[in-house]
Motif scaffolding. Structure first.
Motif, PDB file in Angstrom:
ATOM      1  N   GLN A 218       0.827  -1.210   0.000  1.00 55.22           N
ATOM      2  CA  GLN A 218       0.000   0.000   0.000  1.00 55.22           C
ATOM      3  C   GLN A 218       0.860   1.258   0.000  1.00 55.22           C
ATOM      4  O   GLN A 218       0.539   2.237  -0.667  1.00 55.22           O
ATOM      5  CB  GLN A 218      -0.927  -0.020   1.216  1.00 55.22           C
ATOM      6  N   ALA A 219       1.963   1.227   0.775  1.00 53.06           N
ATOM      7  CA  ALA A 219       2.851   2.389   0.818  1.00 53.06           C
ATOM      8  C   ALA A 219       3.508   2.622  -0.540  1.00 53.06           C
ATOM      9  O   ALA A 219       3.634   3.761  -0.998  1.00 53.06           O
ATOM     10  CB  ALA A 219       3.907   2.184   1.903  1.00 53.06           C
ATOM     11  N   VAL A 220       3.917   1.532  -1.184  1.00 57.30           N
ATOM     12  CA  VAL A 220       4.526   1.658  -2.517  1.00 57.30           C
ATOM     13  C   VAL A 220       3.514   2.214  -3.517  1.00 57.30           C
ATOM     14  O   VAL A 220       3.824   3.079  -4.333  1.00 57.30           O
ATOM     15  CB  VAL A 220       5.062   0.291  -2.993  1.00 57.30           C
ATOM     16  N   THR A 221       2.266   1.704  -3.425  1.00 60.39           N
ATOM     17  CA  THR A 221       1.213   2.193  -4.312  1.00 60.39           C
ATOM     18  C   THR A 221       0.978   3.687  -4.122  1.00 60.39           C
ATOM     19  O   THR A 221       0.701   4.417  -5.078  1.00 60.39           O
ATOM     20  CB  THR A 221      -0.092   1.422  -4.050  1.00 60.39           C
ATOM     21  N   ALA A 222       1.092   4.143  -2.852  1.00 60.04           N
ATOM     22  CA  ALA A 222       0.876   5.561  -2.550  1.00 60.04           C
ATOM     23  C   ALA A 222       2.086   6.417  -2.902  1.00 60.04           C
ATOM     24  O   ALA A 222       2.053   7.634  -2.730  1.00 60.04           O
ATOM     25  CB  ALA A 222       0.538   5.731  -1.068  1.00 60.04           C
ATOM     26  N   GLY A 223       3.165   5.779  -3.383  1.00 55.55           N
ATOM     27  CA  GLY A 223       4.340   6.533  -3.788  1.00 55.55           C
ATOM     28  C   GLY A 223       5.280   6.875  -2.650  1.00 55.55           C
ATOM     29  O   GLY A 223       6.151   7.730  -2.795  1.00 55.55           O
ATOM     30  N   GLU A 224       5.123   6.228  -1.483  1.00 55.19           N
ATOM     31  CA  GLU A 224       5.976   6.525  -0.344  1.00 55.19           C
ATOM     32  C   GLU A 224       7.323   5.815  -0.481  1.00 55.19           C
ATOM     33  O   GLU A 224       7.415   4.724  -1.044  1.00 55.19           O
ATOM     34  CB  GLU A 224       5.294   6.091   0.957  1.00 55.19           C
ATOM     35  N   ARG A 246      10.369  -3.874  -6.999  1.00 56.04           N
ATOM     36  CA  ARG A 246      10.053  -2.448  -6.915  1.00 56.04           C
ATOM     37  C   ARG A 246      11.236  -1.602  -7.378  1.00 56.04           C
ATOM     38  O   ARG A 246      11.057  -0.625  -8.130  1.00 56.04           O
ATOM     39  CB  ARG A 246       9.699  -2.100  -5.474  1.00 56.04           C
ATOM     40  N   GLU A 247      12.435  -1.958  -6.918  1.00 56.12           N
ATOM     41  CA  GLU A 247      13.617  -1.175  -7.288  1.00 56.12           C
ATOM     42  C   GLU A 247      13.831  -1.183  -8.797  1.00 56.12           C
ATOM     43  O   GLU A 247      14.157  -0.150  -9.398  1.00 56.12           O
ATOM     44  CB  GLU A 247      14.850  -1.725  -6.577  1.00 56.12           C
TER      45      GLU A 247
END
Length: 472
Positions: A218-224, A246-247
């Motif tokens: 969820q944090a990755v989706t939110a761009g955090e 992700r990287e």
């Protein structure tokens, strides 16, 4: 329903079914097992007594001989034994001796003398040379009044002369059956409860591991910009795989975005330099030639500065965490940043003041924090009018430390406030100065995020205020 609760429910259903089936097997086997043990003991006792009764029966004194006398005395014997918590006070055996036709010649309780017992299985089968046993109710309407009988042949010189039957009431065995069942039920419930607690712990652990991965996604989706999830076992491997994925995806997207943005930003200075170069090819006076050469040099310097700042921003944005955080004095770092811009402030006729106070320490990277403060101070000086004052203050607020930098410029237009921290977004300087690269504030925001904080820029009644908030 969450997957952890589904796993727990399925685990508990399987456990309950297994416990029920095993419980039924154990509970149903208790009664037969106790009675089988009692029957084995009765068989030994019957054969032993049959040997002892042989002489009296052959001599015709079975009801008056020594054998009968000793058995009748059993009713007065007090055992006084504690057998697995059960108090045994007397002997519960009843002994009956019949002749070779099944007629009762002796009854230790004197109840059935002369009765024909040849129809009972214990006597009938023994007279046939087989093993004889039966279980019969003493009272027809009372299921609990059953008596277990086991018979043995009485022989003399190899000839069958009678049958000895030993009876034991099943109610004497019932306390042991009940106690065994209670023990099985008690420990069964303890094991079931323990298994349930283990299941709950497993479900909690599974839910926690999935929750870590879900929060990360969820944090990755939110761009955090969050660190890799810390999970155990296979979940840890999955978390590592997600982080690597992700990287790689971010790296590809990051490069594509930066190439696109940088290309767009370089178009303007390149076009300006191209135009100046075309003009320089013509006939120009010395003054005009110097003017356009200076223009080319200015634009090339701007392009070099933009590339350098872009590389610095990329280096910070790709970090997940500080490599070697240490306790640093934020006030001292601010004073050092002000000292590095002293010449620029003097040239712009801008005074920089600092509200006095005690040292305030934070955990972070001193070099990056100094770069962030230099960028904020540089912006404040450039947007301040000649004779203006830039005021700086460092103070603690709750579990964070803030640095506030106020200028006396014209403030930020309302339409620009939501975009000031975007890459390459910039506003004109004082007195019609050229725009900056638009990377400085993005750099500040990235450093603040890396330190668990944030950067803000708002308008005040006298100008604008930049705030850098960091966790202690």
């Amino acid at each position: 329903m969450k997957i952890a609760w589904r796993v727990l429910l399925g685990y508990f259903v399987i456990l309950a079914l297994a416990a029920f089936m095993l419980g039924q097997v154990f509970l149903e086997q208790v009664k037969p097992a106790v009675r089988q043990t009692a029957e084995d003991t009765l068989a030994d006792t019957a054969n032993t007594l049959a040997e002892l009764a042989s002489d009296d029966l052959y001599a015709g004194r079975i009801a008056q001989g020594g054998f009968a006398t000793h058995l009748r005395a059993l009713s007065d014997r007090r055992v006084g034994a504690d057998i697995w918590g059960y108090e045994k006070q007397g002997v519960a055996y009843r002994v009956i001796v019949t002749d070779a036709k099944g007629i009762v010649l002796f009854d230790s309780q004197g109840k059935d003398m002369g009765r024909d017992n040849s129809r009972w299985n214990d006597v009938a089968r023994t007279l046939q040379g087989k093993y004889g046993a039966r279980s019969t109710r003493e009272q027809a309407d009372d299921p609990a009044s059953t008596v277990m009988w086991v018979a043995a042949p009485i022989t003399h010189d190899g000839r069958l002369i009678g049958v000895l039957s030993v009876g034991k009431p099943n109610r004497v065995l019932q306390p042991f059956i009940t106690a065994s069942r209670n023990v099985i039920l008690t420990w069964g419930l303890v094991l079931l409860g323990t298994a349930l607690l283990i299941g709950v712990a497993m479900a909690w652990w599974l839910s926690r591991q999935l929750g870590v991965l879900r929060a990360y996604a969820q944090a990755v989706t939110a761009g955090e910009n969050v660190p890799a999830p810390r999970a155990a076992a296979e979940f840890g491997e999955l978390g590592h795989a997600l982080e690597v994925m992700r990287e790689r995806l971010e790296g590809k997207q990051y490069v594509e975005e930066y190439v696109h943005t940088l290309t767009h930003e370089l178009k303007s200075p390149l076009a300006s330099m191209k135009a100046a170069a075309e003009i320089l090819e013509g006939e120009l006076s010395t003054a005009e030639r110097r003017k356009f050469v200076g223009h080319v040099q200015t634009q090339s310097a701007r392009m070099a500065e933009m590339v350098d700042q872009l590389l610095a921003l990329a280096s910070v944005e790709h970090r997940r965490q500080l490599e070697n955080p240490q306790m640093v004095d934020l006030r001292a770092i601010l004073l050092d940043a002000i000292g590095s811009l002293e010449a620029k402030a003097l040239a712009s006729n801008v005074r920089v003041d600092v509200v006095p106070g005690d040292p305030l320490s934070v955990t972070g990277d001193a070099f990056l924090l100094r770069q962030a403060l230099v960028n904020l101070l540089d912006n404040a000086i450039e947007f301040s009018p000649a004779g203006g004052i830039v005021r700086c203050a460092v103070f603690a607020e709750g579990e964070s430390v803030r640095v506030c930098i106020d200028d006396e410029g014209q403030g930020i237009p309302d339409y620009a406030l939501p975009r000031v921290f975007e890459r390459f977004y910039s506003l004109p300087r004082q007195a019609g100065g050229s725009r900056s690269s638009g990377i400085g504030l993005s750099f500040v925001a990235a450093i603040a995020s890396l330190h668990g904080g944030h950067a803000d820029l708002v308008n005040t009644s006298n100008g604008a205020r930049a705030t850098l908030t960091l966790s202690c």
